[in-house]
Design an enzyme around this catalytic site. Structure first.
Site, short mmCIF file in Angstrom:
data_model
loop_
_atom_site.label_atom_id
_atom_site.label_comp_id
_atom_site.label_asym_id
_atom_site.label_seq_id
_atom_site.Cartn_x
_atom_site.Cartn_y
_atom_site.Cartn_z
N LYS A 12 0.82 -1.05 0.01
CA LYS A 12 -0.05 -0.03 -0.12
C LYS A 12 1.08 1.29 0.04
O LYS A 12 0.62 2.24 -0.89
CB LYS A 12 -0.93 0.15 1.34
N ARG B 165 -9.32 0.35 9.50
CA ARG B 165 -9.00 -1.02 9.74
C ARG B 165 -9.91 -1.94 10.50
O ARG B 165 -9.64 -2.98 11.04
CB ARG B 165 -7.63 -0.73 10.81
N ARG C 7 11.79 -6.83 5.00
CA ARG C 7 11.69 -5.31 4.75
C ARG C 7 12.75 -4.70 5.77
O ARG C 7 12.96 -4.96 6.87
CB ARG C 7 10.34 -4.88 4.96
N ARG D 64 11.99 -2.49 10.93
CA ARG D 64 10.83 -1.65 11.78
C ARG D 64 10.75 -2.79 13.04
O ARG D 64 10.74 -4.02 12.65
CB ARG D 64 9.55 -1.60 10.99
N ARG E 281 0.19 -8.99 13.62
CA ARG E 281 -0.69 -8.19 12.59
C ARG E 281 -1.55 -8.67 11.69
O ARG E 281 -2.54 -8.27 11.28
CB ARG E 281 0.73 -7.27 11.93
P1 AMP Z 1 1.02 0.55 9.14
O1 AMP Z 1 2.30 1.18 8.69
O2 AMP Z 1 -0.22 0.91 7.98
O3 AMP Z 1 1.38 -1.26 8.71
O4 AMP Z 1 0.81 0.49 10.62
C1 AMP Z 1 1.60 0.59 11.73
C2 AMP Z 1 0.99 0.33 12.99
O5 AMP Z 1 0.25 1.67 13.32
C3 AMP Z 1 -0.20 -0.62 13.13
O6 AMP Z 1 0.13 -2.05 13.13
C4 AMP Z 1 -0.96 -0.33 14.07
O7 AMP Z 1 -0.48 -0.66 15.55
C5 AMP Z 1 -1.21 1.41 13.83
N1 AMP Z 1 -2.08 1.83 12.99
C6 AMP Z 1 -2.00 2.31 11.66
N2 AMP Z 1 -3.37 2.68 11.33
C7 AMP Z 1 -4.19 2.56 12.14
C8 AMP Z 1 -5.60 2.30 12.06
N3 AMP Z 1 -6.25 2.79 11.09
N4 AMP Z 1 -6.05 1.73 13.36
C9 AMP Z 1 -5.50 1.51 14.39
N5 AMP Z 1 -3.96 1.37 14.49
C10 AMP Z 1 -3.46 1.76 13.09
#
Ligand code: AMP
Length: 204
Positions: free
Chosen positions: A16, A87, A121, A150, A161
């Site tokens: 994404k 989400r 990654r 990360r 996740r």
């Molecule tokens: P991402 O970079 O999109 O994979 O997000 C990394 C982490 O941020 C996720 O595993 C969640 O802990 C938090 N996070 C990001 N977006 C959301 C969301 N819309 N709702 C809840 N937690 C989020």
């Protein structure tokens, strides 16, 4: 496409962020990523604690916190590509009230590929650019040496996740599918191949 609104959905590791960056460049849109916004505000004190504790465990940050982050980001953006939100179904409702979407795109990638992409990654802490230990090694030795992983890309957190995704976010995908809005794109292959598929679908 000044006021165009694209939502990118898909599991962690679907690409994404990569595709959002390419779309923003092509159509001159802003990238709104709740993951990036939360990483930049990891230590923010909230009544639930800091985002860091949830993120490191691979859990969702509470809606109240994320919704605020999203609202602030949307306020600043004109046309945008949104990734990382919604989400869960409550977030779908919040988004529905906050904005209108032109395209809802789902990047479909099998689980095995996701685990391989995420655990391999690496990020350049200076530029935020993503690489991969096998598929995308930086040419510049200085960049190679400073790459970091990360914390939530470690294998046990990746599995968590993906479970959180299946439980909370798959119903989101299903809902957009049922309303007929979902454009389903094969997310496997090179970033360029996936990008071409997205462009074909948007411009159809
Ligand atoms: P991402 O970079 O999109 O994979 O997000 C990394 C982490 O941020 C996720 O595993 C969640 O802990 C938090 N996070 C990001 N977006 C959301 C969301 N819309 N709702 C809840 N937690 C989020």
């Amino acid at each position: 496409m000044a006021d165009y609104h694209i939502l990118l959905l898909g599991p962690p590791g679907a690409g994404k962020g990569t595709q959002a960056a390419k779309l923003c460049e092509k159509y001159d849109l802003d990238h709104v990523s709740t993951g990036d916004a939360l990483r930049a505000n990891k230590e923010m004190e909230t009544e639930y604690g800091t985002p860091r504790s949830f993120m490191e465990a691979g859990e969702l940050v509470p809606d109240e916190v994320v919704n605020e982050v999203l609202a602030a980001a949307l306020e600043e953006a004109n046309g945008y590509v949104l990734d990382g939100y919604p989400r869960n179904l409550d977030q779908v409702e919040y988004l529905d009230e906050a904005t209108e979407l032109d395209d809802v795109i789902f990047l479909d990638v099998d689980r095995e590929t996701l685990v391989e992409r995420l655990t391999g990654r690496r990020v350049d802490p200076e530029t935020g650019e993503n690489y991969h230990v096998e598929f995308d090694i930086p040419e510049d030795e200085a960049v190679r040496e400073r790459l970091i992983q990360r914390e939530d890309d470690e294998e046990d957190v990746v599995r968590e996740r993906l479970e959180v995704y299946e439980e909370n976010t798959e119903p989101v995908i299903q809902q957009y599918r049922e309303t007929g809005e979902l454009i389903e794109i094969d997310g496997t292959g090179t970033p360029e191949e996936v990008f071409d598929r997205i462009i074909d679908a948007i411009e159809e």
